[in-house]
Design a protein around this motif. Sequence first.
Motif, PDB file in Angstrom:
ATOM      1  N   HIS A 490      84.095  65.135  25.857  1.00 26.81           N
ATOM      2  CA  HIS A 490      83.989  66.474  26.446  1.00 26.81           C
ATOM      3  C   HIS A 490      83.748  67.488  25.336  1.00 26.81           C
ATOM      4  CE1 HIS A 490      84.890  69.962  28.983  1.00 26.81           C
ATOM      5  NE2 HIS A 490      85.665  70.390  28.012  1.00 26.81           N
ATOM      6  N   ARG A 491      82.748  68.344  25.506  1.00 28.78           N
ATOM      7  CA  ARG A 491      82.409  69.299  24.455  1.00 28.78           C
ATOM      8  C   ARG A 491      83.283  70.550  24.524  1.00 28.78           C
ATOM      9  NH1 ARG A 491      76.395  70.679  23.318  1.00 28.78           N
ATOM     10  NH2 ARG A 491      76.370  71.326  25.514  1.00 28.78           N
ATOM     11  N   THR A 492      83.800  70.959  23.381  1.00 29.25           N
ATOM     12  CA  THR A 492      84.594  72.179  23.290  1.00 29.25           C
ATOM     13  C   THR A 492      83.664  73.389  23.194  1.00 29.25           C
ATOM     14  OG1 THR A 492      84.709  72.103  20.872  1.00 29.25           O
ATOM     15  CG2 THR A 492      86.396  70.875  22.103  1.00 29.25           C
ATOM     16  N   LYS A 493      84.244  74.592  23.295  1.00 25.99           N
ATOM     17  CA  LYS A 493      83.423  75.812  23.269  1.00 25.99           C
ATOM     18  C   LYS A 493      82.619  75.911  21.973  1.00 25.99           C
ATOM     19  CE  LYS A 493      84.729  77.705  27.238  1.00 25.99           C
ATOM     20  NZ  LYS A 493      85.650  78.855  27.306  1.00 25.99           N
ATOM     21  N   SER A 494      83.239  75.619  20.836  1.00 23.99           N
ATOM     22  CA  SER A 494      82.508  75.737  19.569  1.00 23.99           C
ATOM     23  C   SER A 494      81.361  74.734  19.509  1.00 23.99           C
ATOM     24  CB  SER A 494      83.446  75.544  18.383  1.00 23.99           C
ATOM     25  OG  SER A 494      84.019  74.260  18.369  1.00 23.99           O
ATOM     26  N   GLU A 495      81.512  73.581  20.156  1.00 24.45           N
ATOM     27  CA  GLU A 495      80.432  72.595  20.181  1.00 24.45           C
ATOM     28  C   GLU A 495      79.296  73.039  21.103  1.00 24.45           C
ATOM     29  OE1 GLU A 495      82.004  68.229  19.445  1.00 24.45           O
ATOM     30  OE2 GLU A 495      83.094  69.164  21.095  1.00 24.45           O
ATOM     31  N   ILE A 496      79.634  73.651  22.218  1.00 25.81           N
ATOM     32  CA  ILE A 496      78.603  74.122  23.147  1.00 25.81           C
ATOM     33  C   ILE A 496      77.659  75.089  22.447  1.00 25.81           C
ATOM     34  CG2 ILE A 496      78.238  75.541  25.205  1.00 25.81           C
ATOM     35  CD1 ILE A 496      80.827  74.283  26.345  1.00 25.81           C
ATOM     36  N   TYR A 497      78.227  75.926  21.573  1.00 22.29           N
ATOM     37  CA  TYR A 497      77.403  76.914  20.859  1.00 22.29           C
ATOM     38  C   TYR A 497      76.961  76.434  19.481  1.00 22.29           C
ATOM     39  CZ  TYR A 497      78.881  79.976  24.613  1.00 22.29           C
ATOM     40  OH  TYR A 497      79.107  80.526  25.861  1.00 22.29           O
ATOM     41  N   ASP A 498      77.241  75.169  19.161  1.00 23.99           N
ATOM     42  CA  ASP A 498      76.798  74.556  17.909  1.00 23.99           C
ATOM     43  C   ASP A 498      77.385  75.256  16.690  1.00 23.99           C
ATOM     44  OD1 ASP A 498      75.432  72.567  16.470  1.00 23.99           O
ATOM     45  OD2 ASP A 498      73.722  73.874  16.119  1.00 23.99           O
ATOM     46  N   TYR A 499      78.665  75.634  16.773  1.00 23.46           N
ATOM     47  CA  TYR A 499      79.337  76.226  15.626  1.00 23.46           C
ATOM     48  C   TYR A 499      79.988  75.120  14.784  1.00 23.46           C
ATOM     49  CZ  TYR A 499      79.005  80.562  18.372  1.00 23.46           C
ATOM     50  OH  TYR A 499      78.558  81.625  19.102  1.00 23.46           O
ATOM     51  N   GLY A 500      80.250  75.433  13.531  1.00 22.74           N
ATOM     52  CA  GLY A 500      80.965  74.491  12.675  1.00 22.74           C
ATOM     53  C   GLY A 500      80.172  73.970  11.506  1.00 22.74           C
ATOM     54  N   ASN A 501      79.018  74.583  11.218  1.00 24.41           N
ATOM     55  CA  ASN A 501      78.174  74.102  10.123  1.00 24.41           C
ATOM     56  C   ASN A 501      78.565  74.668   8.760  1.00 24.41           C
ATOM     57  OD1 ASN A 501      76.034  72.439  11.475  1.00 24.41           O
ATOM     58  ND2 ASN A 501      75.750  74.338  12.616  1.00 24.41           N
ATOM     59  N   ASN A 502      79.439  75.664   8.732  1.00 27.38           N
ATOM     60  CA  ASN A 502      79.721  76.370   7.475  1.00 27.38           C
ATOM     61  C   ASN A 502      81.191  76.352   7.076  1.00 27.38           C
ATOM     62  OD1 ASN A 502      76.931  77.555   7.068  1.00 27.38           O
ATOM     63  ND2 ASN A 502      77.429  78.377   9.082  1.00 27.38           N
ATOM     64  N   GLU A 503      81.978  75.499   7.701  1.00 24.95           N
ATOM     65  CA  GLU A 503      83.420  75.521   7.457  1.00 24.95           C
ATOM     66  C   GLU A 503      83.899  74.393   6.545  1.00 24.95           C
ATOM     67  OE1 GLU A 503      82.799  78.020  11.096  1.00 24.95           O
ATOM     68  OE2 GLU A 503      81.956  76.186  10.278  1.00 24.95           O
TER      69      GLU A 503
END
Length: 513
Positions: A490-503
């Motif tokens: 199940h995709r979380t909100k940050s995954e739906i918007y493709d966030y997480g590339n800079n952390e």
Amino acid sequence: MTEQGGIVAGVIVLDQADNVAVARAEIPAGGASGLAGIAAAQTIPSGHKIATRPIAAGESVLKYGQKIGLAKCDIAPGDHVHLHNLAMQDSDVGHDFCSDLRAVDFVPEDQRRTFQGYARPDGQAGTRNYIGIISSVNCSATVSHAIADHFNRHGGLDGFDNIDGVVALTHGQGCAIGTDTEGYQYLIRTLHGYARNPNFGGILMIGLGCEVNQISLIQEKYGLKDGPFLRTMTIQQLGGTRKTVEIACGLITEMCEALRSVERTEQPLSKLKLALQCGGSDGYSGISANPALGHASDLLVRHGGTAVLSETPEIYGAEHLLTSRAVTTDVAQKLIDRIDWWEGYTKRHGAEMNNNPSHGNKAGGLTTILEKSLGAVAKGGSLPMQAVYEYAEPIDQTGFVFMDTPGYDPVAVTGQIAGGCNMLVFTTGRGSVSGFKPVPTIKVATNSRMYSHMDEDMDIDCGGIVTGSQTIQEAGEAIFEMVLAAASGHRTKSEIYDYGNNEFVPWQIGAIT
């Protein structure tokens, strides 16, 4: 909340010993607090503290039944208690090792929950199926991003439906650092940890060629061998940036082909390592979302999983609540040793542990690090602390454990993922919006107002605990269920918007020469 505490009209009383209560909503000056005979002397913002009885100058202010600081002046019942009249005090808690151990009520093995994950050859299980590009040095960062963009933005993943994406793990380190320093050891331990994280189906390591942080040295130290799912290269050896991008894209395409048949299968929760995090905290964090996550943490451990608390500066003044749960005196002492290291580290750099809370934490009602820590430690639940790990060390114990990290969220989470965490729950009161590829991030709001305002970024609302419409146990069970759902795809909100590339932010300490 303790058994003695509860919601009293407009405020929340957390412990009978407390001399402050927390406002459920803003109380205007002169407004009733809900406490007998006490009106607000000034406006009490939502989540902030109101004095419930006289507090003399120099007297300890108590919240959660614990000291959170000293009164700077006499404080009258109804006064707003915050930065203007509450000062930090040195932590003077006693450390009673292993005194609060309780047996883990494990769920019988045939009744334990499972998740649908990706079985890896080394026995781990991933919750996602990414390809990772690890830069050995900042000088290979641009090339790494160009390769990732080919797959993520220019059709390179077309036809590979079971690949979640290609992640460029770049950083600002890798050269001008001594190989015998603590900072270098942290860096290579982090890079190795990401290379073996089960959420990656394949890894490509890229260097420039002349840097201090040689890929071959990392491979030699950790026994990493080139193969179909681990490839290495340097830009200088291959003849420049364009040639490196072209060759790297071909190698990753080969990995994707080899991973095409990989599917999710049923996995035990013993293969789930959950990172526990909080950021952008407010006065409700230790009342709602954090204890709810603590309950979810206990549930995960009872089903055979692992929960990983971190952020050492954010347990300062509350570490006795963990040392009392340590399974051995050695485990407890290791935590105290890390606290001592942090006190020396901050002193050497002209800082102090109370530099944390942040501006946003204070605006949300938190005043001192002692207060913040007492709320933050609630994420760790109530079960025995099995181990204490240094930054980015491999997590090899199941159950509840602790990892030494800074309080800065991207650096802390990077250490947990390097340690092997394949899921993350992140509680927030002000509205943190980070994602942390390759690990799914579930964001939990401490209050309903922020949840509604930022609903596109928040996954769960724990504000019902503040209003009394939901219990900590009910919220904790909801978090636990979402963890299992997200672990299964199940995709979380940050995954739906493709966030997480800079952390991806490895902890940088020591001299850069």
